[in-house]
Design a protein around this motif. Sequence first.
Motif, PDB file in Angstrom:
ATOM      1  N   GLY A 103      -6.534 -33.791 -28.600  1.00 14.00           N
ATOM      2  CA  GLY A 103      -6.761 -34.995 -29.029  1.00 14.00           C
ATOM      3  C   GLY A 103      -8.164 -35.556 -28.878  1.00 14.00           C
ATOM      4  N   VAL A 104      -8.625 -35.184 -27.876  1.00 10.90           N
ATOM      5  CA  VAL A 104     -10.348 -35.490 -27.618  1.00 10.90           C
ATOM      6  C   VAL A 104     -11.049 -34.938 -28.511  1.00 10.90           C
ATOM      7  N   PHE A 105     -11.000 -33.610 -28.747  1.00  7.93           N
ATOM      8  CA  PHE A 105     -11.889 -33.146 -29.894  1.00  7.93           C
ATOM      9  C   PHE A 105     -11.649 -33.889 -31.112  1.00  7.93           C
ATOM     10  N   ALA A 106     -10.420 -34.061 -31.594  1.00  2.00           N
ATOM     11  CA  ALA A 106      -9.971 -34.368 -32.768  1.00  2.00           C
ATOM     12  C   ALA A 106     -10.755 -35.867 -32.930  1.00  2.00           C
ATOM     13  N   ALA A 107     -10.286 -36.771 -31.850  1.00  5.33           N
ATOM     14  CA  ALA A 107     -10.670 -38.306 -32.033  1.00  5.33           C
ATOM     15  C   ALA A 107     -12.257 -38.221 -32.109  1.00  5.33           C
ATOM     16  N   TYR A 108     -13.034 -37.469 -31.342  1.00 14.17           N
ATOM     17  CA  TYR A 108     -14.369 -37.163 -31.350  1.00 14.17           C
ATOM     18  C   TYR A 108     -14.906 -37.184 -32.889  1.00 14.17           C
ATOM     19  N   ALA A 109     -14.546 -36.087 -33.372  1.00 16.81           N
ATOM     20  CA  ALA A 109     -14.892 -35.805 -34.788  1.00 16.81           C
ATOM     21  C   ALA A 109     -14.397 -36.859 -35.784  1.00 16.81           C
ATOM     22  N   LEU A 110     -13.016 -37.395 -35.662  1.00 21.25           N
ATOM     23  CA  LEU A 110     -12.582 -38.509 -36.577  1.00 21.25           C
ATOM     24  C   LEU A 110     -13.339 -39.762 -36.429  1.00 21.25           C
ATOM     25  N   GLY A 111     -13.686 -39.998 -34.875  1.00 23.71           N
ATOM     26  CA  GLY A 111     -14.270 -41.426 -34.878  1.00 23.71           C
ATOM     27  C   GLY A 111     -15.634 -41.388 -34.876  1.00 23.71           C
ATOM     28  N   LYS A 112     -16.194 -40.290 -34.801  1.00 21.60           N
ATOM     29  CA  LYS A 112     -17.948 -40.445 -34.811  1.00 21.60           C
ATOM     30  C   LYS A 112     -18.496 -39.866 -36.056  1.00 21.60           C
ATOM     31  N   TYR A 113     -17.782 -38.780 -36.673  1.00 20.58           N
ATOM     32  CA  TYR A 113     -18.392 -38.248 -37.734  1.00 20.58           C
ATOM     33  C   TYR A 113     -17.928 -38.448 -39.237  1.00 20.58           C
ATOM     34  N   LYS A 114     -18.782 -38.526 -40.234  1.00 26.19           N
ATOM     35  CA  LYS A 114     -18.315 -38.523 -41.524  1.00 26.19           C
ATOM     36  C   LYS A 114     -18.239 -37.396 -42.358  1.00 26.19           C
ATOM     37  N   PHE A 115     -16.975 -37.260 -42.948  1.00 20.60           N
ATOM     38  CA  PHE A 115     -16.820 -36.158 -43.603  1.00 20.60           C
ATOM     39  C   PHE A 115     -15.970 -36.207 -44.781  1.00 20.60           C
ATOM     40  N   TYR A 116     -15.659 -35.524 -45.674  1.00 16.42           N
ATOM     41  CA  TYR A 116     -14.918 -35.621 -46.849  1.00 16.42           C
ATOM     42  C   TYR A 116     -13.422 -35.141 -46.477  1.00 16.42           C
ATOM     43  N   LYS A 118     -11.602 -37.276 -44.454  1.00 22.05           N
ATOM     44  CA  LYS A 118     -11.333 -37.899 -43.168  1.00 22.05           C
ATOM     45  C   LYS A 118     -10.211 -39.047 -43.348  1.00 22.05           C
ATOM     46  N   THR A 119     -10.076 -39.960 -44.248  1.00 24.31           N
ATOM     47  CA  THR A 119      -9.121 -40.758 -44.477  1.00 24.31           C
ATOM     48  C   THR A 119      -7.733 -40.024 -44.615  1.00 24.31           C
ATOM     49  N   VAL A 120      -7.781 -39.176 -45.597  1.00 24.45           N
ATOM     50  CA  VAL A 120      -6.526 -38.509 -45.737  1.00 24.45           C
ATOM     51  C   VAL A 120      -6.081 -37.932 -44.588  1.00 24.45           C
ATOM     52  N   ILE A 121      -6.960 -37.183 -43.821  1.00 21.83           N
ATOM     53  CA  ILE A 121      -6.371 -36.565 -42.389  1.00 21.83           C
ATOM     54  C   ILE A 121      -5.658 -37.587 -41.418  1.00 21.83           C
ATOM     55  N   MET A 122      -6.313 -38.797 -41.454  1.00 19.35           N
ATOM     56  CA  MET A 122      -5.893 -39.927 -40.463  1.00 19.35           C
ATOM     57  C   MET A 122      -4.409 -40.257 -40.975  1.00 19.35           C
ATOM     58  N   TYR A 123      -4.197 -40.472 -42.316  1.00 24.26           N
ATOM     59  CA  TYR A 123      -2.974 -40.950 -43.019  1.00 24.26           C
ATOM     60  C   TYR A 123      -1.821 -39.770 -42.817  1.00 24.26           C
ATOM     61  N   VAL A 124      -2.258 -38.642 -42.795  1.00 21.71           N
ATOM     62  CA  VAL A 124      -1.322 -37.437 -42.569  1.00 21.71           C
ATOM     63  C   VAL A 124      -0.900 -37.486 -41.033  1.00 21.71           C
ATOM     64  N   ILE A 125      -1.850 -37.738 -40.148  1.00 18.49           N
ATOM     65  CA  ILE A 125      -1.573 -37.659 -38.905  1.00 18.49           C
ATOM     66  C   ILE A 125      -0.545 -38.858 -38.427  1.00 18.49           C
ATOM     67  N   LEU A 126      -0.570 -39.774 -39.270  1.00 16.83           N
ATOM     68  CA  LEU A 126       0.198 -41.082 -38.977  1.00 16.83           C
ATOM     69  C   LEU A 126       1.663 -40.623 -39.673  1.00 16.83           C
ATOM     70  N   ALA A 127       1.681 -40.014 -41.025  1.00 12.56           N
ATOM     71  CA  ALA A 127       2.808 -39.606 -41.523  1.00 12.56           C
ATOM     72  C   ALA A 127       3.861 -38.634 -40.342  1.00 12.56           C
ATOM     73  N   VAL A 128       2.816 -37.533 -39.959  1.00 16.76           N
ATOM     74  CA  VAL A 128       3.593 -36.540 -39.026  1.00 16.76           C
ATOM     75  C   VAL A 128       4.181 -37.399 -37.972  1.00 16.76           C
ATOM     76  N   SER A 129       3.342 -38.509 -37.233  1.00 15.31           N
ATOM     77  CA  SER A 129       3.983 -39.080 -36.223  1.00 15.31           C
ATOM     78  C   SER A 129       5.281 -39.771 -36.440  1.00 15.31           C
ATOM     79  N   MET A 130       5.665 -40.155 -37.898  1.00  9.01           N
ATOM     80  CA  MET A 130       6.774 -40.947 -38.187  1.00  9.01           C
ATOM     81  C   MET A 130       7.949 -39.978 -38.622  1.00  9.01           C
ATOM     82  N   PHE A 131       7.678 -38.697 -38.688  1.00  5.14           N
ATOM     83  CA  PHE A 131       8.725 -37.883 -39.279  1.00  5.14           C
ATOM     84  C   PHE A 131       9.923 -37.816 -38.062  1.00  5.14           C
ATOM     85  N   PRO A 132      11.133 -37.899 -38.375  1.00  4.87           N
ATOM     86  CA  PRO A 132      12.275 -37.822 -37.387  1.00  4.87           C
ATOM     87  C   PRO A 132      12.512 -36.251 -37.134  1.00  4.87           C
TER      88      PRO A 132
END
Length: 291
Positions: A103-116, A118-132
Motif C-alpha cells: 500500500g505504501v509503494f502503490a499510494a506513493y505512485a498513485l498520489g504523487k505521480y501522473k501517468f496514463y 491512473k484514474t482507471v486503476i483507482m476505480y479498479v481498486i475501489l471496485a475490487v474492495s466492493m466485491f463480495p
Amino acid sequence: MMTIQRTDQVVKTTVRPTVVIQSVLFTVLLLVIAAYLLLPFVWGVITSFKPASAIFEGPAKMMAAPWTLDNYAQVFAYPGFYKGLLNSTIVSLGAVLLSLVVGVFAAYALGKYKFYGKTVIMYVILAVSMFPQIAVLSGLYTMIQQAKLYDNPLGLIFSYLIFTIPFSVWVLTSFVREIPNELEEAAMMDGATPLQTLIQVILPVMGPALVTTGLLAFINAWNEYLFALTFMSQNRTIPVVIANYSGSSQYETPWANIMAASILVTVPLIVLVLIFQKNIVSGLTSGAVKG
C-alpha cells in the motif's frame, strides 16, 4: 478638563425555544444511537457471566441469576482456543504487514505521480474492495489447492490480501495526496532518489495514516470467517474455533461459552483502539482541512 464616563451595557440574549428543542432532540438521537450500538455488546457481556441454564429463561430471570466465571474458565480450559488465537494473530499480522508494504509503494505512485490510466486503476481498486467474498471463493480455493497452501497460514494470509490491499491503497493514497510537494522537492534538491524520498521523507509523515489503516485492516482480518472456514481444516483461526464450539451433545449449543470467548477475543481490539485512538483520529481527519 473633560471627564469621559464609561457606561457598561449589558446585552441580554434570549434563547429561542426552537434552539432548545433542537438541542434536546439531538441529544435524544445520540442516546438512541449509542444504546442501539452498545446494547448488543453489553448484553453479550452480561450473558457471558451468567449460567447457561439461565440464558433461555427470559431477561428478568437471567438478570436475577447469579454471576459466575465458569464460562470463562471453560473457555481457557479449551485447548483449541489458544491455538486459534495464535493462528489469528499470525495471519492477521502477516496480512496487515504485507498490505501496508504494498500500500505504501502503490499510494506513493498513485498520489504523487501522473501517468496514463491512473484514474482507471483507482476505480479498479475501489471496485475490487466492493466485491463480495463469496464471488471469489471458488477460484481462490482452486488457486490455494494448486499452490499446496491449503490448511497453511500462508495461504490464508495471501487470501486476506484480496480485501486488505485495496483498502490500504485507497486510504493511504488519499493521505499521500495531501502531503506538501515541497517536501519532495527539497529532498530531490539534496540529491535523494524517489525511493530515498519515500523512505526517509514521506514514510515518517505517514505515521498516523499507517496506524489507522493497519489497525482497521487488522480488525477485518481478525474477524474474517468465510475464508478461514474454507481454507483451513486444522489450523483454524479464532472465529472458526468459536463458531465450532460444541456442547455436551450435538444438539446443544453452548451460548454462554461462545459469548465468553467472543468477549475475550474482542478485548485486544478494544485495547488497541484505546492505545492508538489519537493516531486513528489524526489519520482519519488528515486532509479533511487544508491550511
